[in-house]
Design an enzyme around this catalytic site. Structure first.
Site, PDB file in Angstrom:
ATOM      1  N   ASP A  78       0.831  -1.196   0.000  1.00 12.83           N
ATOM      2  CA  ASP A  78       0.000   0.000   0.000  1.00 12.83           C
ATOM      3  C   ASP A  78       0.874   1.258   0.000  1.00 12.83           C
ATOM      4  O   ASP A  78       1.883   1.332   0.705  1.00 12.83           O
ATOM      5  CB  ASP A  78      -0.899  -0.017   1.245  1.00 12.83           C
ATOM      6  CG  ASP A  78      -1.891   1.108   1.284  1.00 12.83           C
ATOM      7  OD1 ASP A  78      -2.711   1.194   0.352  1.00 12.83           O
ATOM      8  OD2 ASP A  78      -1.845   1.901   2.247  1.00 12.83           O
ATOM      9  N   GLU A 121       1.511  -0.598  -5.160  1.00 18.71           N
ATOM     10  CA  GLU A 121       0.526   0.438  -5.427  1.00 18.71           C
ATOM     11  C   GLU A 121       1.300   1.752  -5.439  1.00 18.71           C
ATOM     12  O   GLU A 121       1.610   2.316  -4.397  1.00 18.71           O
ATOM     13  CB  GLU A 121      -0.566   0.491  -4.349  1.00 18.71           C
ATOM     14  CG  GLU A 121      -1.626   1.529  -4.683  1.00 18.71           C
ATOM     15  CD  GLU A 121      -2.285   2.165  -3.470  1.00 18.71           C
ATOM     16  OE1 GLU A 121      -3.428   2.636  -3.589  1.00 18.71           O
ATOM     17  OE2 GLU A 121      -1.656   2.214  -2.395  1.00 18.71           O
TER      18      GLU A 121
END
Length: 581
Positions: A242, A301
Site C-alpha cells: 500500500d 501500489e
C-alpha cells in the site's frame, strides 16, 4: 449465448513483434524491442489472473454483517471455478477500522471481526490445496494512532526514541500554533495534527488516525522485515504494498506550491511522494522474499508522475509488479487504449517485468459505472465517486462496455486483476445516502469528495436470500441496492448470457491459448473506433464505437462479449475473439 464454436486443443504460438510505431525515438521502446519476452516466465505472477478480495464485503460467515476469513474460505470453490490463479486480500489485521483496515494496530494479529489467525491458516491451506496463491496487503506508510508505538510516542517527550518512529515536528508561530508545513492530506484538510498541550505536530498524509512512520529510522525498517517474515513463514505467496510511493519524504519537509483549488495531496508529485529512497527499502525486502522457497512476489501500489518512473519499482531486484493505473483510467476511446497498451508494454519490457492490467479496485469507481457515464466516461481518481446528486451512469451501456473491456484486458500479455464483483458486472452503488457513508475521505471533506463506499458494497450471492446471501442474516455493514438481486451469483449461474459465465469462458480460453505468456501484434482495422490485434493463435477485435462495423474476416469465432444476431456485423461496444487457424 456468446459464441464459442470451436476450441482448439493444440496450437502454435506465433512469434510476433510488438508494434512500436508510437514509441519511435523513445528509450523505453528501444529497450522493449531488444527484450527477450519469448523466454519462459521466471515466476507464476507474470501471467497470473489475480482476484482482489475485500474481506469485509466478500462473504459473511457469522451474520454480523461484516465479511470475514471463514467467509472467504467458504467461497474458495467459487473462485476455483472462476479460474483465478491467486487471491489478493485487502487488510484483515487488528484495526479500529478508521479507514477500513488500512489503519493497523497489530500487523501480526487478525482483527476479531474477520476471525482468528487459525482462520487465516485454514484459508491459506485450502487455497493452496486448490492451486490458488494468496497475496496479503502490507500497509507500511502509516499505522493506526492506536498502535502501541504511537501511543508510546504520545507519552514520550519530543526528541525521544519513541517519537523518532514517526514524523513529529515543532509547529510554526510563537507557540507552535501553526502546522510545520503546508502539506495537505489525501483525505482533505491539513496533513498535520497537533499533540494536545504541545508545540509538536505529527504527520499523516491520510487520516489523522493514520500517522506516517519515519522510514529513515532503522527500527522501523527492522520491524517491517520481521512482519514480512511472519507472514512468509505462514506460507503467503506475496504482498501488495500500500502507498508504495510514499514511505520516504524529502529531508526538511519543505513547503509545497499549492495551486489554487488544490485541496488534497493527490497530485502525485511533491516532497512526500516517489522519492528515490524508497527503492533501497524494496531491494532489501526483495532479498527477504527471495530467501524463501518458491516464488514470493511484491506488487506496488504506486501513483507516480511522470509515468516513466513506475519502471523504477519493478526493476529485477525490487517489486515483481506494479499496478497499471494509467490503463485503469483510460477513457473509452480506441486511440487512447492503443496508446496506453503500447506504452505499458514498452515500459515493463524495459526492465523485463510483466505488465499488469487492472480496471477496478476498492479505491475507484467500478468500471461498469465509470464507462456508463456519458460525460466523464472513464476517469476514476480515488474518492471522486458517484453519489445521488451526481450524473448517473447508463447501467446497460456501462455493463456492455465492461464486458467488452474484460475481453480486451484478459487477452493482453501479462498479469490481470479482477476486483470482486467485476465478474458479475456489478455496478457502483451510486445512490448510497450520506448517512451510511464511512469513508474518511467523505467525512473529512464534509461530502466534498463522494468517497469510495460505493465500490465496497457487500456482494450478492443469492437473489432471494437475506442480504442477498452475503451472510446468514439481513445485516450488511453498507446497504445493498435492490438492483443487486439481478447480479446475484445464483441468478448468473442459471443465465446463459451472464457476465459470470462470460468471465469463466474468458479465463478458460486465456489459459488454453496462453495469452498471458504471449506477444501482441497490432492489425490495422481500417476503422478509427476498432482495435484489432493478434496474440498467438487468437485475434482480438473490439469495437469501441456506437455504430456496427463489418464483421472481421480471417478467423473462426470463439467468443463474443454480447450475443450476436449474425456474423455479418460487429455491433458497437462489443468484442470478439477469433482463432486464426
Amino acid at each position: 449465448m456468446p459464441f464459442r464454436r470451436k476450441l482448439l486443443r493444440s496450437f502454435v504460438v506465433a512469434a510476433m513483434g510488438l508494434s512500436m510505431a508510437s514509441f519511435q525515438g523513445n528509450a523505453f521502446a528501444e529497450q522493449a524491442a531488444g527484450a527477450d519476452s519469448s523466454a519462459k516466465p521466471a515466476d507464476w505472477s507474470r501471467n497470473a489472473v489475480i482476484y482482489q478480495v475485500y474481506p469485509r464485503s466478500f462473504a459473511d460467515s457469522d451474520g454480523d454483517g461484516i465479511g470475514d476469513l471463514p467467509g472467504v474460505t467458504s467461497r474458495l470453490p467459487y473462485l476455483g471455478k472462476l479460474g483465478v490463479d491467486a487471491v489478493w486480500l485487502s487488510p484483515f489485521y487488528k484495526s479500529p477500522q478508521a479507514d477500513a483496515g488500512y489503519d493497523v494496530t497489530d500487523y501480526r494479529v487478525v482483527d476479531p471481526m474477520f476471525g482468528k489467525l487459525e482462520d487465516f491458516d485454514e484459508m491459506l491451506k485450502k487455497a493452496h490445496a486448490m492451486g490458488i496463491k494468496i497475496i496479503v496487503d502490507l500497509v507500511p506508510n502509516h499505522t493506526s494512532d492506536e498502535h502501541v508505538w504511537f501511543q508510546e510516542a504520545l507519552k514520550s517527550p519530543p526528541g525521544s526514541p519513541e517519537r523518532a518512529r514517526y514524523i513529529f515536528r515543532d509547529g510554526k508561530g510563537k507557540d507552535g500554533e501553526l502546522p510545520p508545513n503546508n502539506w495537505p492530506s489525501v483525505f482533505g484538510k491539513a496533513a498535520w495534527d497537533r499533540v494536545p498541550g504541545e508545540k509538536q505536530w505529527y504527520l499523516h498524509l491520510f487520516d489523522s488516525k493514520q500517522p506516517d512512520l519515519n522510514w529513515d529510522n532503522p527500527e522501523v525498517r527492522a520491524e517491517f522485515e520481521k512482519v514480512l517474515r511472519f507472514w512468509l513463514d505462514r506460507g503467503v505467496d506475496g504482498f501488495r504494498v500500500d502507498v508504495a510511493h510514499g514511505l520516504i519524504k524529502v529531508q526538511g519537509l519543505p513547503d509545497i506550491d499549492i495551486k489554487e483549488g488544490q485541496e488534497n495531496a493527490g497530485a502525485l508529485v511533491g516532497p512526500m511522494w516517489d522519492q528515490d529512497g524508497v527503492h533501497e527499502i524494496y531491494r532489501s525486502w526483495r532479498k527477504v522474499l527471495d530467501s524463501y522457497p518458491g516464488k514470493r512476489i511484491m506488487v506496488a501500489e504506486a501513483w507516480v508522475n511522470p509515468k516513466e518512473r513506475l519502471a523504477h519499482y519493478i526493476r529485477p531486484d525490487e517489486m515483481n509488479q506494479a499496478f497499471n493505473f494509467d490503463y485503469l483510467m483510460t477513457k473509452w476511446d480506441a486511440k487512447a487504449f492503443k496508446e496506453v497498451i503500447d506504452y505499458s508494454l514498452a515500459l515493463s519490457a524495459s526492465v523485463n517485468a510483466p505488465t499488469t492490467w487492472v480496471t477496478s479496485n476498492h479505491d475507484t469507481v467500478r468500471a461498469t459505472s465509470r464507462y456508463g457515464l456519458k460525460e466523464l466516461g472513464a476517469h476514476a481518481l480515488p474518492g471522486n465517486g458517484i453519489g445521488p446528486k451526481s450524473p448517473q451512469p447508463d447501467e446497460a451501456l456501462g455493463l456492455r462496455r465492461a464486458r467488452a473491456l474484460a475481453m480486451l484486458t484478459m487477452a493482453l500479455p501479462g498479469s490481470s486483476y479482477i476486483y470482486q464483483g467485476e465478474e458479475l458486472g456489478l455496478p457502483e452503488h451510486t445512490t448510497l445516502e450520506a448517512k451510511y457513508r464511512q469513508d474518511p475521505m467523505f467525512i473529512r471533506t464534509k461530502g466534498g469528495e463522494i468517497g469510495r463506499d460505493g465500490c465496497r458494497i457487500p456482494l450478492p450471492w443469492k437473489a432471494d436470500a437475506p442480504s442477498f446471501g452475503f451472510g446468514p442474516s439481513n445485516k450488511t455493514w453498507l446497504p445493498q441496492p435492490a438492483s443487486y438481486a439481478k447480479y446475484a451469483v445464483d441468478r448468473e449461474e442459471s443465465a446463459p448470457d451472464s457476465t459470470l459465465k462470460l468471465y469463466r469462458q474468458i479465463l478458460e480460453l486465456r489459459r488454453e491459448y496462453k495469452l498471458g505468456d504471449g506477444k501482441l501484434s497490432w492489425v490495422d482495422s481500417g476503422k478509427k473506433d476498432v482495435l484489432t490485434f493478434d496474440n498467438g493463435d487468437v485475434r482480438v477485435v473490439i469495437n469501441l464505437g456506437e455504430q456496427s462495423v463489418p464483421f472481421p474476416a480471417g478467423g473462426t469465432l470463439v467468443l463474443s462479449s454480447e450475443p450476436l444476431k449474425d456474423q455479418d456485423t460487429l455491433p458497437g461496444n462489443t468484442a470478439v475473439w477469433l482463432t486464426r487457424s
